[in-house]
Design an enzyme around this catalytic site. Structure first.
Site, PDB file in Angstrom:
ATOM      1  N   PHE A  71      15.761  66.954  49.257  1.00 54.26           N
ATOM      2  CA  PHE A  71      16.916  67.041  50.154  1.00 54.26           C
ATOM      3  C   PHE A  71      16.991  65.843  51.101  1.00 54.26           C
ATOM      4  CE2 PHE A  71      15.996  71.291  48.550  1.00 54.26           C
ATOM      5  CZ  PHE A  71      17.237  71.639  48.049  1.00 54.26           C
ATOM      6  N   SER A  72      17.133  66.075  52.394  1.00 56.48           N
ATOM      7  CA  SER A  72      17.533  65.006  53.315  1.00 56.48           C
ATOM      8  C   SER A  72      16.451  63.974  53.608  1.00 56.48           C
ATOM      9  CB  SER A  72      18.020  65.609  54.628  1.00 56.48           C
ATOM     10  OG  SER A  72      19.270  66.240  54.452  1.00 56.48           O
ATOM     11  N   VAL A  73      15.259  64.162  53.128  1.00 62.09           N
ATOM     12  CA  VAL A  73      14.270  63.087  53.220  1.00 62.09           C
ATOM     13  C   VAL A  73      14.849  61.797  52.641  1.00 62.09           C
ATOM     14  CG1 VAL A  73      11.960  62.341  52.510  1.00 62.09           C
ATOM     15  CG2 VAL A  73      12.350  64.728  53.147  1.00 62.09           C
ATOM     16  N   SER A  74      15.777  61.954  51.696  1.00 59.51           N
ATOM     17  CA  SER A  74      16.335  60.791  51.008  1.00 59.51           C
ATOM     18  C   SER A  74      17.303  59.983  51.862  1.00 59.51           C
ATOM     19  CB  SER A  74      17.038  61.223  49.719  1.00 59.51           C
ATOM     20  OG  SER A  74      18.143  62.056  50.008  1.00 59.51           O
ATOM     21  N   LYS A  75      17.728  60.498  53.011  1.00 60.27           N
ATOM     22  CA  LYS A  75      18.607  59.689  53.863  1.00 60.27           C
ATOM     23  C   LYS A  75      17.925  58.385  54.263  1.00 60.27           C
ATOM     24  CE  LYS A  75      21.663  63.296  55.681  1.00 60.27           C
ATOM     25  NZ  LYS A  75      21.216  64.446  54.891  1.00 60.27           N
TER      26      LYS A  75
END
Length: 384
Positions: A71-75
Site C-alpha cells: 500500500f502507501s509505503v510506495s508513495k
C-alpha cells in the site's frame, strides 16, 4: 496462536536479538498472520526475518522470496522517481504541472505545481466525479478524470492526504517526462540497480509468490452527502475498490499500476532502498537522489491537521516525517512512509538505520502494535 507451530526463518545479528523476540511475539500476542522485517545499519544487513503464512488457510508458509502488497509505503518510491526527473531537468518542482500535462489545466488547476502534489497540497485527494467500479485499473480513465477534476480547495492553502490519487498524479508526470510508466522507471532506475525486489505493476509470472492479503470481511463504502465527508469518502472509495477492497488479491490488481496503492515487495527491498536514502541518497555506487535534493524532500512542507485523516501530519515531499503522534523512532530526522495494515519503510539519518516491514493483514492503521513493537525493539538494541 500457538507460536511453536508458526514457521519463522531468516537471519538476526545477536545484537538485535530483541527484534527477533518482538517479531515472534507479534505472532503470539498480536495476531500476525504473515510478515517480514529487515533492518540495515550503515548499509549492513543486521536483520532479515520472515515468518507465518502467505495464505489465509495457513497452508503455505511465508518464504524468503514472498512478496506482498504494501500500500502507501510506495508513495516514497513514487517520490524518488519524480525527484530524479527534477534533478535531470525533465520536471520542475515549481513550474505548472500543465506545462508537461496541458489537459491538467482544466478546472482551475493551471497553477498547481509538482511541489503542491508531493506535499499533498494540490487539492485533489479525491474526485467529485463518480467513476465505475474498478476504474483504478485503467490508467487513462484515472488520469483523464484527474485532468478534468476541480480541486476541493485552493491549491497551496491547505493539505489533505492524497491517499490514492497521489500515484496517478505523480505517475502521469513521470510518464510524460520520461516516456516510461512509473513502474518501468522504478524497475530500471531503482530496483534493478539496487537489487531490490520491488514492483509497481507485477508481471503475471511473479503472482505465485504474492502473499494473500487478508482484507477485512466488512468495510464501509456508504456514501455521505456533506461536502467534506464526500471528499474524505471518495479518497478511499471512488472508484469502488480504489483502496484495494475486493480487488487486492486479483491478477488484475497485481498487474495494474496503481502507484501509491498496489506496489509489491518484501521487507528486504524496502530496507535496501532506505539504506541508500539514509546515506545521503547513495549506496554501493548507486545514487538515487543528491544530498541537497534529499534534504529538501525531507524537510516539512506540510504540517498540522490533515483534511483527509483529520489528524496532525507532517509531510515532506512524498515522505511522512516523524512526529510525536506517530513516531518513526525517537530521533527528530527520521522519514519514511506507513502503509495500510501496518507495513512500514523508514530511515533514521542520526543512526544510519534503514527499516522495512511488511504484513499481509489489515491491522490497525494509525497506531499499529506490530510495527511499533519492532521499531521499539530496534532502538532498544541500538542503546545497548
Amino acid at each position: 496462536m500457538d507460536v511453536t507451530s508458526t514457521p519463522i526463518d531468516g537471519f538476526c545479528d545477536p545484537r538485535f536479538a530483541v527484534v527477533s523476540d518482538a517479531f515472534v511475539n507479534n505472532f503470539a500476542q498480536h495476531g500476525e498472520p504473515g510478515a517480514a522485517v529487515a533492518i540495515s545499519l550503515d548499509g549492513r544487513v543486521v536483520v532479515d526475518l520472515w515468518g507465518g503464512w502467505k495464505d489465509g488457510s495457513r497452508k503455505e508458509p511465508w518464504r524468503r522470496e514472498t512478496i506482498v502488497n504494501f500500500f502507501s509505503v510506495s508513495k516514497a518510491l513514487c517520490t524518488i522517481c519524480a525527484l530524479r526527473l527534477v534533478e535531470q531537468g525533465k520536471l520542475e518542482l515549481d513550474g505548472p504541472v500543465a506545462r508537461a500535462w496541458p489537459e491538467f489545466a482544466a478546472g482551475g488547476k493551471d497553477a498547481i505545481t509538482l511541489r503542491h502534489i508531493l506535499s499533498h497540497q494540490a487539492g485533489l485527494p479525491s474526485l467529485h466525479e463518480a467513476l465505475p467500479a474498478g476504474a483504478m485499473l485503467d490508467w487513462n480513465v484515472m488520469t483523464d478524470a484527474l485532468a478534468r477534476a476541480e480541486p476541493w480547495w485552493t491549491p497551496g492553502t491547505a493539505h489533505g492526504y492524497h491517499v490514492n490519487t497521489f500515484g496517478f498524479l505523480v505517475g502521469e508526470l513521470v510518464r510524460r517526462a520520461s516516456g516510461r510508466t512509473i513502474g518501468t522507471m522504478l524497475r530500471e532506475d531503482v530496483a534493478l540497480p539496487l537489487g531490490a525486489d520491488v514492483h509497481i505493476g507485477l508481471p503475471a509470472g511473479e503472482h505465485g509468490r504474492v502473499a494473500e492479503f487478508l482484507w477485512p470481511a466488512t468495510s464501509s463504502q456508504q456514501g455521505v452527502p456533506a461536502a467534506q465527508d464526500a471528499m474524505r469518502w471518495s479518497a478511499y472509495w471512488n472508484p469502488s475498490g480504489f483502496s484495494g477492497g475486493g480487488w487486492v488479491n486479483t491478477p488484475e490488481w497485481r498487474a495494474a499500476e496503481i502507484p501509491s496503492t498496489n506496489s509489491h515487495a518484501n521487507a528486504r527491498a524496502i530496507a535496501r532502498i532506505y539504506s541508500a536514502l539514509v546515506k545521503d541518497g547513495e549506496i554501493d555506487g548507486v545514487r538515487l537522489l543528491s544530498k541537497d535534493m534529499l534534504h529538501e524532500a525531507t524537510r516539512a512542507h506540510s504540517s498540522g491537521v490533515d483534511l483527509i485523516s483529520q489528524r496532525p501530519i507532517r509531510f515532506g515531499f512524498g515522505f511522512q516525517l516523524t512526529q510525536p503522534e506517530r513516531q518513526l523512532g525517537p530521533n527528530p530526522n527520521s522519514f519514511g512512509h506507513f502503509g495500510a495494515g501496518g507495513s512500514l519503510g523508514f530511515c533514521d539519518p542520526d543512526t544510519g538505520l534503514a527499516f522495512g516491514y511488511v504484513t499481509n493483514d489489515m491491522g490497525p492503521r494509525w497506531q499499529n502494535p506490530r510495527n511499533r513493537a519492532l521499531v521499539d525493539a530496534v532502538y532498544a538494541s541500538l542503546s545497548n
